[in-house]
Design a protein around this motif. Structure first.
Motif, short mmCIF file in Angstrom:
data_model
loop_
_atom_site.label_atom_id
_atom_site.label_comp_id
_atom_site.label_asym_id
_atom_site.label_seq_id
_atom_site.Cartn_x
_atom_site.Cartn_y
_atom_site.Cartn_z
N MET A 1 91.06 177.97 50.46
CA MET A 1 91.42 176.83 49.64
C MET A 1 91.82 177.32 48.25
SD MET A 1 88.76 173.82 50.40
CE MET A 1 87.51 174.28 51.56
N SER A 2 92.79 176.70 47.69
CA SER A 2 93.21 177.08 46.35
C SER A 2 92.50 176.23 45.33
CB SER A 2 94.73 176.92 46.22
OG SER A 2 95.09 175.58 46.43
N ALA A 3 92.26 176.83 44.18
CA ALA A 3 91.58 176.11 43.10
C ALA A 3 92.56 175.13 42.47
CB ALA A 3 91.06 177.09 42.06
N GLU A 4 92.00 174.15 41.77
CA GLU A 4 92.84 173.17 41.09
C GLU A 4 93.63 173.83 39.99
OE1 GLU A 4 90.69 170.30 38.87
OE2 GLU A 4 92.48 169.30 38.23
N PRO A 5 94.92 173.49 39.85
CA PRO A 5 95.72 174.02 38.74
C PRO A 5 95.09 173.66 37.41
CG PRO A 5 97.10 172.86 40.32
CD PRO A 5 95.67 172.60 40.71
N GLN A 6 95.42 174.43 36.39
CA GLN A 6 94.87 174.19 35.06
C GLN A 6 95.24 172.80 34.56
OE1 GLN A 6 92.76 176.26 33.34
NE2 GLN A 6 92.74 177.31 35.29
N GLY A 7 94.36 172.20 33.80
CA GLY A 7 94.59 170.89 33.23
C GLY A 7 93.35 170.05 33.37
N PRO A 8 93.23 169.03 32.54
CA PRO A 8 92.04 168.17 32.61
C PRO A 8 91.93 167.53 33.99
CG PRO A 8 93.38 167.66 30.68
CD PRO A 8 94.17 168.60 31.54
N PRO A 9 90.76 167.66 34.66
CA PRO A 9 90.63 167.11 36.00
C PRO A 9 90.83 165.61 36.07
CG PRO A 9 88.62 168.28 35.35
CD PRO A 9 89.59 168.34 34.22
N LEU A 10 90.57 164.89 35.00
CA LEU A 10 90.72 163.44 35.05
C LEU A 10 92.17 163.04 35.26
CD1 LEU A 10 89.26 160.77 34.92
CD2 LEU A 10 89.62 160.75 32.46
N VAL A 11 93.13 163.83 34.82
CA VAL A 11 94.53 163.45 34.94
C VAL A 11 95.24 164.09 36.12
CG1 VAL A 11 94.77 162.90 32.50
CG2 VAL A 11 95.32 165.19 33.30
N ARG A 12 94.68 165.12 36.72
CA ARG A 12 95.28 165.74 37.90
C ARG A 12 95.10 164.80 39.09
NH1 ARG A 12 98.14 169.61 37.00
NH2 ARG A 12 98.30 169.95 39.23
N GLU A 13 96.10 164.73 39.97
CA GLU A 13 96.01 163.83 41.12
C GLU A 13 96.25 164.57 42.43
OE1 GLU A 13 97.83 160.05 40.95
OE2 GLU A 13 97.16 159.67 38.91
N TRP A 14 95.78 163.97 43.52
CA TRP A 14 96.00 164.51 44.86
C TRP A 14 96.62 163.43 45.72
CZ3 TRP A 14 93.53 161.98 48.81
CH2 TRP A 14 92.43 161.18 48.45
N LEU A 15 97.30 163.84 46.78
CA LEU A 15 97.96 162.94 47.70
C LEU A 15 97.85 163.54 49.10
CD1 LEU A 15 99.96 160.46 48.11
CD2 LEU A 15 101.77 162.17 47.96
N ALA A 16 97.41 162.75 50.06
CA ALA A 16 97.32 163.19 51.45
C ALA A 16 98.08 162.18 52.30
CB ALA A 16 95.87 163.29 51.90
N THR A 17 99.08 162.65 53.04
CA THR A 17 99.90 161.75 53.85
C THR A 17 99.69 162.02 55.34
OG1 THR A 17 101.79 163.25 53.93
CG2 THR A 17 101.67 161.73 52.05
N ALA A 18 100.21 161.12 56.15
CA ALA A 18 100.14 161.29 57.61
C ALA A 18 101.51 161.14 58.24
CB ALA A 18 99.16 160.28 58.21
N GLY A 19 102.56 161.08 57.40
CA GLY A 19 103.91 160.98 57.93
C GLY A 19 104.32 159.59 58.37
N LEU A 20 103.57 158.57 57.98
CA LEU A 20 103.86 157.20 58.41
C LEU A 20 104.22 156.26 57.26
CD1 LEU A 20 100.89 156.85 60.93
CD2 LEU A 20 103.29 157.34 61.46
N GLY A 21 104.35 156.80 56.05
CA GLY A 21 104.68 155.98 54.89
C GLY A 21 103.48 155.56 54.07
#
Length: 140
Positions: A1-21
């Protein structure tokens, strides 16, 4: 697993998709701060007409030394409660969103949000990373 990129964690976001919109998305710090942050968003008529079906959960861990929240909720005016951000040890976005929480008594908990390609669902997983005799996880 890669570590979170530099920057305040409160403003960093993640997105997980399933290919269905639809998707699952949120802040790396675990606090939902936007209207569409949540665990299960589906596209009723892809690519649009999205519905947020599951916006989140509350999770607490109890050990022999105390009880701690490992989830946070943000409210209007900037109030965050319970505030689990101080317990967040790490965040990784690959292969899927993974948080590690370090409790004051040394207990470490891993939390993951899993999505499967082509299936409109989100699964949550928690794993105890340190040996403890008595640990209870409550999720609602």
């Amino acid at each position: 697993m890669s570590a979170e990129p530099q920057g305040p964690p409160l403003v960093r976001e993640w997105l997980a998709t399933a290919g269905l919109g639809g998707c699952a998305r949120g802040r790396a710090a675990g606090t939902r701060t936007r209207r569409y942050h949540g665990l299960l968003s589906v596209a009723m008529q892809p690519p649009g007409d999205r519905w947020l079906l599951v916006n989140g959960f509350d999770a607490r861990v109890t050990t022999t030394t105390g009880e701690w929240a490992i989830s946070s909720q943000a409210y209007e005016g900037g109030e965050v409660r319970p505030d689990a951000r101080a317990l967040l040890e790490s965040f990784a976005h690959e292969p899927w969103p993974t948080w590690v929480f370090a409790l004051p008594d040394g207990t470490r908990i891993e939390q993951q949000v899993l999505r499967r390609e082509g299936v409109p669902l989100a699964a949550l997983s928690w794993k105890l990373l340190t040996k403890r005799k008595s640990v209870t996880l409550r999720v609602k």
